[in-house]
Design a protein around this motif. Sequence first.
Motif, PDB file in Angstrom:
ATOM      1  N   PRO A  56     -20.255  40.381  41.720  1.00 54.80           N
ATOM      2  CA  PRO A  56     -21.185  40.940  40.652  1.00 54.80           C
ATOM      3  C   PRO A  56     -21.463  42.601  40.856  1.00 54.80           C
ATOM      4  O   PRO A  56     -21.654  43.387  40.066  1.00 54.80           O
ATOM      5  CB  PRO A  56     -22.428  40.162  40.361  1.00 54.80           C
ATOM      6  N   GLY A  57     -21.694  42.861  42.439  1.00 54.02           N
ATOM      7  CA  GLY A  57     -22.099  43.898  42.532  1.00 54.02           C
ATOM      8  C   GLY A  57     -21.201  45.102  43.017  1.00 54.02           C
ATOM      9  O   GLY A  57     -21.593  46.125  43.241  1.00 54.02           O
ATOM     10  N   ASN A  58     -19.820  44.536  42.902  1.00 51.77           N
ATOM     11  CA  ASN A  58     -18.731  45.490  43.279  1.00 51.77           C
ATOM     12  C   ASN A  58     -17.869  46.242  42.096  1.00 51.77           C
ATOM     13  O   ASN A  58     -17.062  46.790  42.368  1.00 51.77           O
ATOM     14  CB  ASN A  58     -17.922  44.668  44.151  1.00 51.77           C
ATOM     15  N   THR A  59     -18.544  46.161  41.040  1.00 51.61           N
ATOM     16  CA  THR A  59     -17.896  46.936  39.862  1.00 51.61           C
ATOM     17  C   THR A  59     -19.075  47.711  39.243  1.00 51.61           C
ATOM     18  O   THR A  59     -19.952  47.007  38.567  1.00 51.61           O
ATOM     19  CB  THR A  59     -17.382  45.974  38.792  1.00 51.61           C
ATOM     20  N   LEU A  60     -18.939  48.950  39.461  1.00 53.41           N
ATOM     21  CA  LEU A  60     -19.757  49.947  38.880  1.00 53.41           C
ATOM     22  C   LEU A  60     -19.323  50.326  37.058  1.00 53.41           C
ATOM     23  O   LEU A  60     -18.240  50.384  37.006  1.00 53.41           O
ATOM     24  CB  LEU A  60     -20.163  51.276  39.503  1.00 53.41           C
ATOM     25  N   ILE A  61     -20.452  50.445  36.484  1.00 49.79           N
ATOM     26  CA  ILE A  61     -19.900  50.393  35.016  1.00 49.79           C
ATOM     27  C   ILE A  61     -20.643  51.628  34.253  1.00 49.79           C
ATOM     28  O   ILE A  61     -21.808  51.979  34.451  1.00 49.79           O
ATOM     29  CB  ILE A  61     -20.466  49.215  34.022  1.00 49.79           C
ATOM     30  N   GLU A  62     -19.796  52.693  33.891  1.00 45.43           N
ATOM     31  CA  GLU A  62     -20.283  53.761  33.190  1.00 45.43           C
ATOM     32  C   GLU A  62     -20.065  53.883  31.663  1.00 45.43           C
ATOM     33  O   GLU A  62     -18.844  53.513  31.422  1.00 45.43           O
ATOM     34  CB  GLU A  62     -19.711  55.041  34.057  1.00 45.43           C
TER      35      GLU A  62
END
Length: 254
Positions: free
Chosen positions: A158-164
Amino acid sequence: MNFRVHNEYKTHTAALTNFILNFDTKGEDFGNQDRNSLKLFKIEAKTLNAKSFRIPNIINQVAYRFLRKSKAQRSFEYANRLQSLGIGTPQPVAYYEFKTWLLFKKSFYISEQLDCDLTYRELTTDSNYPNHEAILRAFTRFTYDLHEKQVKFLDHSPGNTLIEKVGEDYAFYLVDLNRMEFKSMDLEERIKNFAKLTTHKSMIEVMSDEYAKCSNLSYEEVFNLMWHNTQDFQRRYWRRRRIKNKLLFWRARK
């Protein structure tokens, strides 16, 4: 000391090296410091993120010295490879390693800081997040693209994909890159790659539906695989936790 600097940052090598050599006293702490230390620092208008990996245990100190690439080196090389494949990740800047003649000690990975709108984790904790399903489906398409490009992200959590948010669409960036494989995967291995992401059946249903559409497979086949692998991962995770708590019972008494 061994290091490599990305071509775009060659002119800043002295500043990067100075920061790493004075890591304990320079920079601004960023995020959770429990496992590995993260700091931010500035070079001209850029904010950079430096990750300090902990000194490994004695066996791995020998292994990283002679047999294996360090986490920092792998992070740098994998970031460059992802970019060459058109896969989002913060711009790699440099990596540094410190060794003795026999043992591997500390290592650092530096990348550009990317200020995202959310991570996948927010989707697991807030089902009312705006455009929740649209983001989840876009994330699934992103993961399908990884698999089609033969990228197996072993820390797909869960914490290893950043979403912009980009206009009406969403861009995705992988972080924590030191554990990856680059190979063709069958359906079982592809779907197993979703196992660490969520325990919510409703999210599994959406991701299964979108992945089935991408791969021209039946929803039932994809869902059954994804749900089974998710449950299996959770069983193994909590079993390890119970065993660890029993073995380390003395810590709880302190």
